[in-house]
Design a protein around this motif. Sequence first.
Motif, PDB file in Angstrom:
ATOM      1  N   VAL A  61       0.455  -1.191   0.179  1.00  0.00           N
ATOM      2  CA  VAL A  61      -0.436   0.133  -0.208  1.00  0.00           C
ATOM      3  C   VAL A  61       0.761   1.194  -0.028  1.00  0.00           C
ATOM      4  O   VAL A  61       1.814   1.719   0.866  1.00  0.00           O
ATOM      5  N   VAL A  62       0.910   2.233  -1.296  1.00  0.00           N
ATOM      6  CA  VAL A  62       1.804   3.420  -1.231  1.00  0.00           C
ATOM      7  C   VAL A  62       0.706   4.513  -1.230  1.00  0.00           C
ATOM      8  O   VAL A  62       1.662   5.599  -1.083  1.00  0.00           O
ATOM      9  N   THR A  63      -0.387   5.162  -0.519  1.00  0.00           N
ATOM     10  CA  THR A  63      -1.183   6.175  -0.349  1.00  0.00           C
ATOM     11  C   THR A  63      -1.819   5.097   0.759  1.00  0.00           C
ATOM     12  O   THR A  63      -2.846   4.381   1.108  1.00  0.00           O
ATOM     13  N   PRO A  64      -2.336   6.506   1.867  1.00  0.00           N
ATOM     14  CA  PRO A  64      -3.454   6.119   2.805  1.00  0.00           C
ATOM     15  C   PRO A  64      -4.229   5.972   2.333  1.00  0.00           C
ATOM     16  O   PRO A  64      -4.945   6.798   1.525  1.00  0.00           O
ATOM     17  N   PRO A  65      -5.298   4.896   2.353  1.00  0.00           N
ATOM     18  CA  PRO A  65      -6.765   4.416   2.430  1.00  0.00           C
ATOM     19  C   PRO A  65      -7.703   5.916   2.213  1.00  0.00           C
ATOM     20  O   PRO A  65      -7.730   6.387   3.445  1.00  0.00           O
ATOM     21  N   ALA A  66      -8.287   6.338   1.741  1.00  0.00           N
ATOM     22  CA  ALA A  66      -9.168   7.229   0.948  1.00  0.00           C
ATOM     23  C   ALA A  66     -10.504   6.942   1.055  1.00  0.00           C
ATOM     24  O   ALA A  66     -11.590   5.941   0.486  1.00  0.00           O
ATOM     25  N   TYR A  67     -11.416   7.184   2.184  1.00  0.00           N
ATOM     26  CA  TYR A  67     -13.255   7.034   2.396  1.00  0.00           C
ATOM     27  C   TYR A  67     -13.800   7.704   1.465  1.00  0.00           C
ATOM     28  O   TYR A  67     -13.643   9.228   1.500  1.00  0.00           O
ATOM     29  N   HIS A  68     -14.212   7.391   1.032  1.00  0.00           N
ATOM     30  CA  HIS A  68     -15.415   7.562  -0.193  1.00  0.00           C
ATOM     31  C   HIS A  68     -16.908   7.546   0.136  1.00  0.00           C
ATOM     32  O   HIS A  68     -17.239   6.444   0.198  1.00  0.00           O
ATOM     33  N   HIS A  69     -17.904   8.836   0.804  1.00  0.00           N
ATOM     34  CA  HIS A  69     -18.789   8.297   1.203  1.00  0.00           C
ATOM     35  C   HIS A  69     -20.030   8.405   0.582  1.00  0.00           C
ATOM     36  O   HIS A  69     -20.088   9.287  -1.074  1.00  0.00           O
ATOM     37  N   GLY A  70     -20.996   7.707   0.686  1.00  0.00           N
ATOM     38  CA  GLY A  70     -21.885   7.383   0.016  1.00  0.00           C
ATOM     39  C   GLY A  70     -23.143   6.508   1.150  1.00  0.00           C
ATOM     40  O   GLY A  70     -23.059   6.891   1.722  1.00  0.00           O
ATOM     41  N   THR A  71     -24.076   6.093   0.103  1.00  0.00           N
ATOM     42  CA  THR A  71     -24.864   5.150   0.629  1.00  0.00           C
ATOM     43  C   THR A  71     -24.153   4.206   1.189  1.00  0.00           C
ATOM     44  O   THR A  71     -23.013   3.570   0.615  1.00  0.00           O
ATOM     45  N   ARG A  72     -25.043   3.691   1.654  1.00  0.00           N
ATOM     46  CA  ARG A  72     -23.895   2.149   2.344  1.00  0.00           C
ATOM     47  C   ARG A  72     -23.872   1.336   1.274  1.00  0.00           C
ATOM     48  O   ARG A  72     -23.228   0.134   1.079  1.00  0.00           O
ATOM     49  N   HIS A  73     -24.734   1.395   0.348  1.00  0.00           N
ATOM     50  CA  HIS A  73     -23.742   0.557  -0.883  1.00  0.00           C
ATOM     51  C   HIS A  73     -22.610   1.166  -1.832  1.00  0.00           C
ATOM     52  O   HIS A  73     -22.723   0.414  -2.842  1.00  0.00           O
ATOM     53  N   THR A  74     -22.840   2.585  -2.011  1.00  0.00           N
ATOM     54  CA  THR A  74     -22.063   3.128  -3.007  1.00  0.00           C
ATOM     55  C   THR A  74     -20.723   3.654  -2.540  1.00  0.00           C
ATOM     56  O   THR A  74     -19.219   3.638  -2.587  1.00  0.00           O
ATOM     57  N   ARG A  75     -20.532   3.744  -0.841  1.00  0.00           N
ATOM     58  CA  ARG A  75     -19.821   3.466   0.322  1.00  0.00           C
ATOM     59  C   ARG A  75     -18.290   3.097   0.051  1.00  0.00           C
ATOM     60  O   ARG A  75     -18.519   1.600  -0.707  1.00  0.00           O
ATOM     61  N   HIS A  76     -17.069   3.464  -0.214  1.00  0.00           N
ATOM     62  CA  HIS A  76     -16.595   2.221  -0.486  1.00  0.00           C
ATOM     63  C   HIS A  76     -14.506   3.451   0.307  1.00  0.00           C
ATOM     64  O   HIS A  76     -14.761   4.375   0.106  1.00  0.00           O
ATOM     65  N   VAL A  77     -13.588   2.536   0.557  1.00  0.00           N
ATOM     66  CA  VAL A  77     -12.214   2.668   0.880  1.00  0.00           C
ATOM     67  C   VAL A  77     -11.178   2.616  -0.681  1.00  0.00           C
ATOM     68  O   VAL A  77     -11.362   1.071  -0.808  1.00  0.00           O
ATOM     69  N   THR A  78     -10.794   3.913  -1.027  1.00  0.00           N
ATOM     70  CA  THR A  78      -9.558   3.669  -1.624  1.00  0.00           C
ATOM     71  C   THR A  78      -8.384   3.443  -1.834  1.00  0.00           C
ATOM     72  O   THR A  78      -8.286   4.489  -0.862  1.00  0.00           O
ATOM     73  N   VAL A  79      -7.381   2.243  -2.567  1.00  0.00           N
ATOM     74  CA  VAL A  79      -5.882   2.584  -1.876  1.00  0.00           C
ATOM     75  C   VAL A  79      -5.149   2.837  -3.251  1.00  0.00           C
ATOM     76  O   VAL A  79      -5.778   1.739  -4.146  1.00  0.00           O
ATOM     77  N   SER A  80      -3.843   3.469  -3.094  1.00  0.00           N
ATOM     78  CA  SER A  80      -3.186   2.811  -4.501  1.00  0.00           C
ATOM     79  C   SER A  80      -2.035   1.468  -3.523  1.00  0.00           C
ATOM     80  O   SER A  80      -1.773   1.663  -2.961  1.00  0.00           O
ATOM     81  N   LEU A  81      -2.270   0.827  -4.752  1.00  0.00           N
ATOM     82  CA  LEU A  81      -0.808  -0.683  -4.550  1.00  0.00           C
ATOM     83  C   LEU A  81       0.405  -0.676  -5.355  1.00  0.00           C
ATOM     84  O   LEU A  81       0.726  -0.025  -6.245  1.00  0.00           O
ATOM     85  N   ARG A  82       0.959  -0.772  -5.349  1.00  0.00           N
ATOM     86  CA  ARG A  82       2.820  -0.610  -5.873  1.00  0.00           C
ATOM     87  C   ARG A  82       3.122  -1.860  -6.061  1.00  0.00           C
ATOM     88  O   ARG A  82       3.293  -2.406  -4.911  1.00  0.00           O
ATOM     89  N   ARG A  83       3.278  -3.126  -6.978  1.00  0.00           N
ATOM     90  CA  ARG A  83       3.814  -4.372  -7.528  1.00  0.00           C
ATOM     91  C   ARG A  83       5.055  -4.260  -6.894  1.00  0.00           C
ATOM     92  O   ARG A  83       5.941  -3.653  -7.026  1.00  0.00           O
TER      93      ARG A  83
END
Length: 91
Positions: A61-83
């Motif tokens: 994981v190369v970036t801190p998790p970014a929380y994206h708010h929305g309805t309970r069906h669309t909220r999610h967390v995005t992270v960048s990964l480096r192999r």
Amino acid sequence: MRVVDEDNPVVVVAAFIPDRSSRAELPGQQQIHVVKMIVRDDVAGCELWAQVEWRGSRWDVVTPPAYHHGTRHTRHVTVSLRRRPLTPTEV
């Protein structure tokens, strides 16, 4: 010091989106592959010190998790990964 618990992995469903990459064209250069991973917002252990295994490769994981708010069906967390670079035995 934080250590990854390889004995108790967390298995999740995720989406992967290619972000950026560079090819090694000369000996001694490294290939860099970065993807974005999208997971549900309630995944335990989704932090900067986590490791991901996907398609037979290890990713950091190369970036801190970014929380994206929305309805309970669309909220999610995005992270960048480096192999991680391949070792000579994996090439």
